[in-house]
Structure formats: C-alpha cells, structure tokens
Design an enzyme around this catalytic site. Structure first.
Site, short mmCIF file in Angstrom:
data_model
loop_
_atom_site.label_atom_id
_atom_site.label_comp_id
_atom_site.label_asym_id
_atom_site.label_seq_id
_atom_site.Cartn_x
_atom_site.Cartn_y
_atom_site.Cartn_z
N SER A 2 0.87 -1.18 0.00
CA SER A 2 0.00 0.00 0.00
C SER A 2 0.91 1.23 0.00
CB SER A 2 -0.84 -0.02 1.28
OG SER A 2 -1.45 1.24 1.52
N TYR B 77 -2.08 -1.66 10.44
CA TYR B 77 -2.07 -1.73 8.98
C TYR B 77 -0.77 -1.12 8.44
CZ TYR B 77 -4.00 -1.31 4.21
OH TYR B 77 -4.24 -1.41 2.86
#
Ligand code: NAD
Length: 259
Positions: A141, A154
C-alpha cells in the site's frame, strides 16, 4: 497473452483488488486459484472468470491458518500441476487511535497481512524452487511507505511486507524466484467503503471530506486508483522474466507518495 500456461494462486481473491487481479491474470492465459475465506464468494468469483473465458478454481483458505495454507497450496499444485505466481493480497483494516487499539485487533491485522504473507510464501517457495522459478507479489500500500493516523497495525504490517519481499528476492534469486510489492493508493473496494464512515466519526469530518481531504488529498488529480490499474501492474510484474526487477515496490496511486 502474457501469462499463458502459468498457474497463479491469489489470496483474498473473491473481492476488490484480488478479484481484479484474478480476472486480469485469467485474461492473460493463466489458470487461477481463487482463494478466500468462504466458498460461495470464491465460487461466484471463479464462475465470473469462467464466464469471461478464463480458467479459475475456487478454494477456501484462511491465510492465518498454517494447516489451511499448506493443504490448499498442495491441492492447487495437484489440481493445476504447478505454481508460478503467488499474489499475497488478503487484507483487513481497523480504524482506531493507537491508545485505544485493542491488542486483539493489532494481532488480527498483523496476522492477516504478515503471518498470511509468510505462510503463503513459504508454501509457494517450496514448489517454485522444485520447478526452478516463480514470481511472488505482495499487495502492499502507499501505507508501506507513509503513515496515516488511526491505522497503526495496517501501516506496520504494510511496511513489513517491503522487508519480506526484499528477503525473498535475495534468497530466491539463485533459484529463479522474484518478489515485488505493489503499493496502491486508495481504491474503491469494500475495505475502503467500510472505513469512510469510521474515519468520518473518528476525525469529526463529513464522509465527503474524508474522501477529499484525507484519502485523495495528496494525489495529483483527486482520483481514486482504479482496480484495473492495479491489476495491470500485477500482470506486468508477474510476467517480467528476469531478476532485473526483484525486491522492488511499485506505487500505483495517482501520484500520492512520489519516490
Ligand atoms: P476487500 O475487502 O475488497 O478484499 C479483501 C479480501 O481479503 C476479502 O475478500 C476478504 O474476505 C479477504 N480476507 C480477509 N481476511 C482473510 C484471511 N484471513 N484469509 C483469506 N482471505 C482474507 O479489500 P481490497 O481493498 O481489495 O484489499 C485487498 C488488498 O489490497 C489488501 O491487502 C489491502 O490492504 C490492499 N490495499 C487496498 C487498498 C484500497 O484502497 N482498497 C489500497 C492499498 C492496498
């Protein structure tokens, strides 16, 4: 066709980015093991790929279960004959300030992203080494490179994937295995749709402002990244044949985080 006769295993492939990659791989001639948490969704995804003329096998696999990852990888190799590409894509998100984050949520997010990447990579590498090569793709990401508030596990997990990919690139090089990370910006999937109201509540903003001022603020054009663009990057990296491109990360984000 760029992936003719290749076999790919994709995790979290019943939805969003994983499903888009599965469809693109099948269009390029690969046989695809569509794995996810439950059978009805994996079967629906595989049926759609078949309706588009591709070849897909639906299988239930929780990436945090060592037993399921071993058994399903063995089944893919038995059913499809080999394993050329692993896409470690399954992911979850929890939105919370760090001081309020439950330990169980920290562990759950890291288990899906890091335990899942480790278990699937280990199982895939054994077959790729036997065959003499393969390609491992991690769906990282922009949060592999940047932090955003409220996303501690995350961000930590996605940063960790960069390290794992670099390690696999080094250990796998002599045996024909490459490893790379795709780092998408925000893509409109269920994972993102769920967090818009959660972030709005946590930050005291409207949902429109979460999209405009939080998610897309740093892009060059205020646009979400399209599923098809992430899938195209995955085809490119999966099809790339030499160690010239390994241990790298490719940001696909409309310019958010230029490196
Ligand atoms: P999504 O929710 O549409 O899909 C995620 C899939 O992972 C779901 O089908 C879910 O069932 C599956 N999954 C969750 N836990 C699992 C487990 N333990 N074992 C197997 N499968 C499991 O979300 P998405 O946006 O398509 O996310 C896919 C990947 O892309 C994730 O790793 C996510 O972090 C990453 N990503 C997404 C975005 C975005 O903006 N959507 C941006 C960057 C990276």
């Amino acid at each position: 066709m760029r992936l003719k006769d290749k076999v790919a295993l994709i995790t979290g492939a019943a939805s969003g980015i994983g499903f888009a990659i599965a469809r693109a791989f099948a269009r390029e001639g690969a046989s695809v093991a569509v794995t996810d948490l439950d059978l009805p969704r994996t079967e629906r995804a595989a049926a759609q790929i078949a309706a588009e003329g591709g070849h897909a096998v639906p299988l239930v696999m929780d990436v945090t279960s060592e037993q399921q990852v071993e058994a399903v990888t063995t089944e893919v190799i038995r059913a499809l004959g080999r394993l050329d590409i692993l896409v470690s894509n399954a992911g979850v998100q929890v939105v919370s300030p760090l001081e309020e984050l439950a330990f169980a949520d920290w562990r759950r997010v890291l288990a899906v992203h890091l335990d899942g990447a480790f278990l699937t990579t280990r199982a895939a590498l054994r077959q790729m080494y036997r065959q003499g090569g393969g390609s491992v793709l991690y769906i990282g990401s922009v949060h592999s490179k940047e932090a955003s508030v409220l996303k501690a596990p995350y961000v930590a997990g996605k940063h960790g994937l960069l390290g794992l990919a670099r390690l696999v690139a080094k250990e796998g090089a002599a045996r024909g295995v490459r490893a790379n990370v795709i780092c998408p910006g925000f893509v409109r999937t269920p994972l993102v749709d769920r967090q818009i109201p959660e972030q709005a509540k946590a930050l005291g903003l409207s949902e429109e402002d979460v999209v405009r001022e939080v998610m897309l603020k740093e892009t060059v054009d205020g646009q979400f990244t399209a599923l098809e663009d992430v899938a195209e990057a995955a085809v490119f990296l999966a099809a790339f044949e030499s160690n010239a491109l390994t241990g790298q990360s490719l940001v696909v984000s409309h310019g958010w985080h230029m490196q």
